[in-house]
Design a protein around this motif. Structure first.
Motif, PDB file in Angstrom:
ATOM      1  N   PHE A  49      43.632  30.831  42.069  1.00 34.88           N
ATOM      2  CA  PHE A  49      42.782  31.857  42.116  1.00 34.88           C
ATOM      3  C   PHE A  49      42.897  32.583  43.494  1.00 34.88           C
ATOM      4  O   PHE A  49      43.768  31.848  44.286  1.00 34.88           O
ATOM      5  CB  PHE A  49      41.315  31.251  42.104  1.00 34.88           C
ATOM      6  CG  PHE A  49      41.066  30.207  43.105  1.00 34.88           C
ATOM      7  CD1 PHE A  49      40.399  30.455  44.383  1.00 34.88           C
ATOM      8  CD2 PHE A  49      41.382  28.715  42.370  1.00 34.88           C
ATOM      9  CE1 PHE A  49      40.269  29.456  45.136  1.00 34.88           C
ATOM     10  CE2 PHE A  49      40.831  27.717  43.384  1.00 34.88           C
ATOM     11  CZ  PHE A  49      40.484  28.054  44.784  1.00 34.88           C
ATOM     12  N   CYS A  50      42.422  33.789  43.715  1.00 32.37           N
ATOM     13  CA  CYS A  50      42.721  34.496  45.035  1.00 32.37           C
ATOM     14  C   CYS A  50      41.599  33.896  45.968  1.00 32.37           C
ATOM     15  O   CYS A  50      40.708  33.594  45.867  1.00 32.37           O
ATOM     16  CB  CYS A  50      42.210  36.045  44.855  1.00 32.37           C
ATOM     17  SG  CYS A  50      42.193  36.948  46.348  1.00 32.37           S
ATOM     18  N   LYS A  51      42.601  33.615  47.140  1.00 38.03           N
ATOM     19  CA  LYS A  51      41.912  32.805  48.436  1.00 38.03           C
ATOM     20  C   LYS A  51      40.906  33.794  49.019  1.00 38.03           C
ATOM     21  O   LYS A  51      39.854  33.317  49.733  1.00 38.03           O
ATOM     22  CB  LYS A  51      42.561  32.052  49.083  1.00 38.03           C
ATOM     23  CG  LYS A  51      43.665  32.751  49.885  1.00 38.03           C
ATOM     24  CD  LYS A  51      44.460  31.701  50.815  1.00 38.03           C
ATOM     25  CE  LYS A  51      45.229  32.578  51.702  1.00 38.03           C
ATOM     26  NZ  LYS A  51      46.133  31.432  52.414  1.00 38.03           N
ATOM     27  N   LYS A  52      41.176  34.922  48.744  1.00 41.82           N
ATOM     28  CA  LYS A  52      40.203  36.181  49.550  1.00 41.82           C
ATOM     29  C   LYS A  52      38.969  36.346  48.896  1.00 41.82           C
ATOM     30  O   LYS A  52      37.829  36.368  49.274  1.00 41.82           O
ATOM     31  CB  LYS A  52      40.981  37.512  49.749  1.00 41.82           C
ATOM     32  CG  LYS A  52      40.523  38.296  50.602  1.00 41.82           C
ATOM     33  CD  LYS A  52      41.177  37.997  51.835  1.00 41.82           C
ATOM     34  CE  LYS A  52      40.760  38.772  53.137  1.00 41.82           C
ATOM     35  NZ  LYS A  52      41.225  38.588  54.346  1.00 41.82           N
ATOM     36  N   CYS A  53      39.151  36.909  47.481  1.00 40.92           N
ATOM     37  CA  CYS A  53      37.660  37.428  46.715  1.00 40.92           C
ATOM     38  C   CYS A  53      37.468  36.065  45.577  1.00 40.92           C
ATOM     39  O   CYS A  53      36.399  36.372  44.890  1.00 40.92           O
ATOM     40  CB  CYS A  53      38.063  38.675  45.997  1.00 40.92           C
ATOM     41  SG  CYS A  53      39.267  38.670  44.654  1.00 40.92           S
ATOM     42  N   LEU A  54      38.355  35.068  45.758  1.00 40.99           N
ATOM     43  CA  LEU A  54      38.098  33.919  44.564  1.00 40.99           C
ATOM     44  C   LEU A  54      38.030  34.201  43.156  1.00 40.99           C
ATOM     45  O   LEU A  54      37.426  33.466  42.336  1.00 40.99           O
ATOM     46  CB  LEU A  54      36.754  33.085  44.935  1.00 40.99           C
ATOM     47  CG  LEU A  54      36.565  32.733  46.382  1.00 40.99           C
ATOM     48  CD1 LEU A  54      35.301  32.096  46.669  1.00 40.99           C
ATOM     49  CD2 LEU A  54      37.662  31.778  46.733  1.00 40.99           C
ATOM     50  N   GLU A  73      50.042  39.141  43.921  1.00 42.92           N
ATOM     51  CA  GLU A  73      49.270  40.136  44.589  1.00 42.92           C
ATOM     52  C   GLU A  73      47.856  39.983  43.600  1.00 42.92           C
ATOM     53  O   GLU A  73      48.167  40.075  42.484  1.00 42.92           O
ATOM     54  CB  GLU A  73      49.685  41.470  44.648  1.00 42.92           C
ATOM     55  CG  GLU A  73      48.908  42.599  45.322  1.00 42.92           C
ATOM     56  CD  GLU A  73      49.609  43.883  45.292  1.00 42.92           C
ATOM     57  OE1 GLU A  73      50.604  44.059  45.314  1.00 42.92           O
ATOM     58  OE2 GLU A  73      48.838  45.084  44.978  1.00 42.92           O
ATOM     59  N   CYS A  74      46.788  39.932  44.402  1.00 48.07           N
ATOM     60  CA  CYS A  74      45.629  39.951  43.707  1.00 48.07           C
ATOM     61  C   CYS A  74      45.311  41.278  42.913  1.00 48.07           C
ATOM     62  O   CYS A  74      45.322  42.185  43.314  1.00 48.07           O
ATOM     63  CB  CYS A  74      44.376  39.574  44.413  1.00 48.07           C
ATOM     64  SG  CYS A  74      42.629  39.431  43.536  1.00 48.07           S
ATOM     65  N   GLU A  75      44.910  41.189  41.578  1.00 52.00           N
ATOM     66  CA  GLU A  75      44.704  42.247  40.827  1.00 52.00           C
ATOM     67  C   GLU A  75      43.119  43.011  41.401  1.00 52.00           C
ATOM     68  O   GLU A  75      43.065  44.275  41.214  1.00 52.00           O
ATOM     69  CB  GLU A  75      44.561  41.961  39.362  1.00 52.00           C
ATOM     70  CG  GLU A  75      45.024  43.052  38.332  1.00 52.00           C
ATOM     71  CD  GLU A  75      43.689  42.704  37.212  1.00 52.00           C
ATOM     72  OE1 GLU A  75      43.616  43.667  36.350  1.00 52.00           O
ATOM     73  OE2 GLU A  75      43.219  41.628  37.115  1.00 52.00           O
ATOM     74  N   ASN A  76      42.348  42.065  41.708  1.00 51.42           N
ATOM     75  CA  ASN A  76      41.247  42.542  41.953  1.00 51.42           C
ATOM     76  C   ASN A  76      40.849  43.178  43.467  1.00 51.42           C
ATOM     77  O   ASN A  76      40.386  44.222  43.682  1.00 51.42           O
ATOM     78  CB  ASN A  76      40.131  41.483  41.718  1.00 51.42           C
ATOM     79  CG  ASN A  76      38.686  41.640  42.058  1.00 51.42           C
ATOM     80  OD1 ASN A  76      38.332  42.809  41.576  1.00 51.42           O
ATOM     81  ND2 ASN A  76      38.013  41.020  42.845  1.00 51.42           N
ATOM     82  N   CYS A  77      41.632  42.686  44.559  1.00 53.20           N
ATOM     83  CA  CYS A  77      41.487  42.868  45.631  1.00 53.20           C
ATOM     84  C   CYS A  77      42.684  43.361  46.477  1.00 53.20           C
ATOM     85  O   CYS A  77      42.518  43.540  47.459  1.00 53.20           O
ATOM     86  CB  CYS A  77      40.499  41.764  46.575  1.00 53.20           C
ATOM     87  SG  CYS A  77      41.487  40.376  46.875  1.00 53.20           S
ATOM     88  N   GLY A  78      43.638  43.261  45.765  1.00 55.21           N
ATOM     89  CA  GLY A  78      45.000  43.368  46.298  1.00 55.21           C
ATOM     90  C   GLY A  78      45.810  42.480  47.404  1.00 55.21           C
ATOM     91  O   GLY A  78      46.600  42.723  48.136  1.00 55.21           O
TER      92      GLY A  78
HETATM   93 ZN   LIG Z   1      41.406  39.041  45.470  1.00 57.89          ZN
END
Ligand SMILES: [Zn+2]
Length: 93
Positions: A49-54, A73-78
């Motif tokens: 999972f993305c550690k920025k936006c989870l 690269e996170c699809e949600n927050c980049g």
């Molecule tokens: Zn993210």
């Protein structure tokens, strides 16, 4: 939330990650707290999972492999996370 023993918590975490793609960032935050409180290391699971936006990675995120480094690269927050790919040692025969 009732207090779980370490083995109960680890079972809960295993179950959670076996069905990660249907989870929300809020639930991931909760399970991360459970792991921290129970002294359980997520290890490789943190890469799911993305550690920025989870947001859980659903397989749509951009993945690049370059010189022994993998970047996702996170699809949600980049947010881009990079980690080294461990080279497998070849046993001399
Ligand atoms: Zn993210």
């Amino acid at each position: 939330m009732k207090k779980l023993s370490k083995s109960e918590a680890s079972k809960e975490i295993e179950e959670f990650f076996s069905n990660l793609k249907s989870k929300t960032p809020k639930e991931i935050k909760k399970i991360k707290r459970l792991a921290a409180n129970s002294n359980i290391r997520l290890g490789e699971k943190r890469k799911l999972f993305c550690k920025k936006c989870l947001m859980p990675y659903l397989g749509k995120e951009k993945t690049r492999i370059n010189k022994g480094t993998k970047s996702v690269e996170c699809e949600n927050c980049g947010y881009v996370v990079r980690y080294k790919i461990l080279k497998r040692k070849i046993k001399p025969s």
